[in-house]
Design an enzyme around this catalytic site. Structure first.
Site, PDB file in Angstrom:
ATOM      1  NE  ARG A 120      -2.033  -2.430   3.123  1.00 36.46           N
ATOM      2  CZ  ARG A 120      -2.784  -3.010   3.836  1.00 36.46           C
ATOM      3  NH1 ARG A 120      -4.085  -2.515   4.687  1.00 36.46           N
ATOM      4  NH2 ARG A 120      -2.795  -3.604   4.483  1.00 36.46           N
ATOM      5  CD  GLU A 153      -1.498 -10.436  16.288  1.00 35.66           C
ATOM      6  OE1 GLU A 153      -2.072 -11.201  17.523  1.00 35.66           O
ATOM      7  OE2 GLU A 153      -1.458  -9.501  16.100  1.00 35.66           O
TER       8      GLU A 153
END
Length: 180
Positions: A63, A100
């Protein structure tokens, strides 16, 4: 409508429970689907950096490319992608960073930027700062000066902007959202 009147946050969709139940996903696709809104968003970046002396805009996969390429075009400088590992041909350097659940890695070609070049580093969002910090480390290894790191969104509770600033990087986010 000038940029001071443009409410960027009003055009960012929040999706609770995606991709994990505890996450509120901040979706920038709603900034992209309308030509006027997309232009106003890009203009925020262009107006901030219009008089900044830089060699290139560096965008983070994927992005960051959406913001970085039109920004580089408008500033009349090159666009340099930081890609996911294994996506670039030629001589590259890479940097791993924690996710994560696991690890990821980004890379940059070594022949695009030279020691002393000045860049703006862009991505869509700063959360924990892992991806952007990995890109900062790559640019530091090349001897490139990061004039500023910029994003559309900062999630301050996750601490990414603070980590970047602690690493000596000036950071600009055009809006903030509380929570994940």
């Amino acid at each position: 409508m000038n940029n001071e009147e443009f409410d960027l946050k009003a055009h960012i969709r929040s999706i609770p429970g995606w991709p994990e139940p505890h996450v509120i996903f901040r979706d920038i696709s709603t900034l992209l689907e309308n030509g006027y809104v997309f232009r106003k968003m890009v203009d925020l970046f262009v107006h901030r950096y219009f008089n900044t002396e830089i060699t290139a805009v560096v965008g983070i996969d994927a992005r960051g490319f959406i913001i970085g390429a039109p920004l580089a075009y408008e500033l009349n400088v090159g666009f340099i992608p930081v890609r996911k590992k294994g996506k670039l041909p030629g001589s590259t350097i890479s940097e791993a960073y924690a996710l994560e659940y696991g690890e990821a890695e980004v890379e940059i070609q070594t022949d695009w930027l030279k020691k002393g070049d000045k860049v703006i580093l862009v991505d869509d969002l700063i959360a924990t700062g892992g991806t952007m910090l990995a890109a900062v480390k790559l640019l530091n290894r090349l001897g490139v000066e990061i004039v500023e790191a910029a994003a559309i969104i900062d999630l301050p509770e996750l601490g990414g902007k603070a980590k970047l600033e602690k690493a000596g990087v000036t950071v600009k986010a055009f809006c903030e959202f509380e929570g994940e």
